[in-house]
Scaffold this motif. Sequence first.
Motif, PDB file in Angstrom:
ATOM      1  N   ARG A   1       2.028  13.919  -3.655  1.00  0.00           N
ATOM      2  CA  ARG A   1       1.537  12.357  -3.654  1.00  0.00           C
ATOM      3  C   ARG A   1       1.921  11.982  -5.305  1.00  0.00           C
ATOM      4  O   ARG A   1       2.463  10.855  -5.481  1.00  0.00           O
ATOM      5  N   VAL A   2       1.459  12.762  -6.258  1.00  0.00           N
ATOM      6  CA  VAL A   2       1.693  12.412  -7.497  1.00  0.00           C
ATOM      7  C   VAL A   2       3.101  12.289  -8.025  1.00  0.00           C
ATOM      8  O   VAL A   2       3.423  11.160  -8.661  1.00  0.00           O
ATOM      9  N   LEU A   3       4.012  13.182  -7.443  1.00  0.00           N
ATOM     10  CA  LEU A   3       5.233  12.980  -7.701  1.00  0.00           C
ATOM     11  C   LEU A   3       6.069  11.883  -7.054  1.00  0.00           C
ATOM     12  O   LEU A   3       6.613  11.103  -7.737  1.00  0.00           O
ATOM     13  N   VAL A   4       5.640  11.484  -5.946  1.00  0.00           N
ATOM     14  CA  VAL A   4       6.127  10.132  -5.397  1.00  0.00           C
ATOM     15  C   VAL A   4       5.584   8.927  -6.352  1.00  0.00           C
ATOM     16  O   VAL A   4       6.402   8.005  -6.689  1.00  0.00           O
ATOM     17  N   GLN A   5       4.195   9.049  -6.603  1.00  0.00           N
ATOM     18  CA  GLN A   5       3.775   7.860  -7.197  1.00  0.00           C
ATOM     19  C   GLN A   5       4.577   8.042  -8.838  1.00  0.00           C
ATOM     20  O   GLN A   5       4.875   6.741  -9.571  1.00  0.00           O
TER      21      GLN A   5
ATOM     22  N   ALA B   1       0.881  -1.362   0.104  1.00  0.00           N
ATOM     23  CA  ALA B   1      -0.058   0.117  -0.083  1.00  0.00           C
ATOM     24  C   ALA B   1       0.953   1.147   0.006  1.00  0.00           C
ATOM     25  O   ALA B   1       2.115   1.038   0.513  1.00  0.00           O
ATOM     26  N   GLU B   2       0.422   2.382  -0.658  1.00  0.00           N
ATOM     27  CA  GLU B   2       0.987   3.565  -0.448  1.00  0.00           C
ATOM     28  C   GLU B   2       1.247   3.876   0.881  1.00  0.00           C
ATOM     29  O   GLU B   2       0.433   3.765   1.684  1.00  0.00           O
ATOM     30  N   PRO B   3       2.395   4.639   1.088  1.00  0.00           N
ATOM     31  CA  PRO B   3       2.505   5.198   2.496  1.00  0.00           C
ATOM     32  C   PRO B   3       1.730   5.954   3.108  1.00  0.00           C
ATOM     33  O   PRO B   3       0.702   6.747   2.565  1.00  0.00           O
ATOM     34  N   THR B   4       1.120   5.975   4.405  1.00  0.00           N
ATOM     35  CA  THR B   4       0.073   6.301   4.989  1.00  0.00           C
ATOM     36  C   THR B   4       0.183   7.957   4.861  1.00  0.00           C
ATOM     37  O   THR B   4      -0.982   8.627   4.457  1.00  0.00           O
TER      38      THR B   4
ATOM     39  N   ALA C   1      11.432   5.067  -3.345  1.00  0.00           N
ATOM     40  CA  ALA C   1      10.674   6.358  -4.268  1.00  0.00           C
ATOM     41  C   ALA C   1      10.470   7.350  -3.039  1.00  0.00           C
ATOM     42  O   ALA C   1      10.717   8.592  -3.212  1.00  0.00           O
ATOM     43  N   GLU C   2      10.092   7.241  -1.743  1.00  0.00           N
ATOM     44  CA  GLU C   2       9.834   8.162  -0.728  1.00  0.00           C
ATOM     45  C   GLU C   2      11.404   8.608  -0.605  1.00  0.00           C
ATOM     46  O   GLU C   2      11.460   9.813  -0.216  1.00  0.00           O
ATOM     47  N   ALA C   3      12.597   7.764  -0.440  1.00  0.00           N
ATOM     48  CA  ALA C   3      13.858   8.401  -0.036  1.00  0.00           C
ATOM     49  C   ALA C   3      14.288   9.353  -1.418  1.00  0.00           C
ATOM     50  O   ALA C   3      14.826  10.349  -1.106  1.00  0.00           O
ATOM     51  N   THR C   4      13.913   8.903  -2.517  1.00  0.00           N
ATOM     52  CA  THR C   4      14.246   9.765  -3.764  1.00  0.00           C
ATOM     53  C   THR C   4      13.584  11.375  -3.601  1.00  0.00           C
ATOM     54  O   THR C   4      14.134  12.371  -4.031  1.00  0.00           O
ATOM     55  N   PHE C   5      12.362  10.990  -3.096  1.00  0.00           N
ATOM     56  CA  PHE C   5      11.409  12.319  -3.056  1.00  0.00           C
ATOM     57  C   PHE C   5      11.929  13.152  -1.705  1.00  0.00           C
ATOM     58  O   PHE C   5      12.435  14.361  -2.077  1.00  0.00           O
ATOM     59  N   ARG C   6      12.316  12.553  -0.770  1.00  0.00           N
ATOM     60  CA  ARG C   6      12.976  13.147   0.349  1.00  0.00           C
ATOM     61  C   ARG C   6      14.438  14.046   0.133  1.00  0.00           C
ATOM     62  O   ARG C   6      14.837  14.987   0.592  1.00  0.00           O
ATOM     63  N   ASP C   7      15.178  13.144  -0.834  1.00  0.00           N
ATOM     64  CA  ASP C   7      16.501  13.547  -0.888  1.00  0.00           C
ATOM     65  C   ASP C   7      16.574  14.518  -1.965  1.00  0.00           C
ATOM     66  O   ASP C   7      17.580  15.389  -2.025  1.00  0.00           O
TER      67      ASP C   7
END
Length: 137
Positions: free
Chosen positions: A60-64, A44-47, A93-99
């Motif tokens: 959210r769209v960017l992480v997707q 599931a997508e992260p909460t 994907a979350e790490a890429t977004f946050r980095d």
Amino acid sequence: MKQARCLIALIAMALSLTAAPAFAERNLVPTLEPSFNVCPDRPAEPTWMQEIPLRQAYQRVLVQDIYRAQNLERIVETGSCACEIRFPAWDEAEATFRDHHPTAERWEMLQASDVYNRRANDARLEAKAICEAAGNW
């Protein structure tokens, strides 16, 4: 008299047509749970993504988009379309977004989404062929 019968018949037909969809709609049972034919045990997508306010949905769209691009590229790199490769955890994907995008403005995130979509589209045909051969498309 004939016109009155025709008019009554048309009204009856119109009423029967509008009642049928309403009856069918009552038999539908909506569900919020997604169901997939391929790789049904997807993570599931992260909460936090599901709880993003509407005005910040572009995050959210960017992480997707990051997730999709990374996964299609991984399929091509490995030559495998196993479910854990096609639909891994969202961590990378979350790490890429946050980095790379944590403080980006909305327009910068939209531009980044465009880049990730192009990357995904570049890998899509090759990944699709690999996944179709594996029965996972």
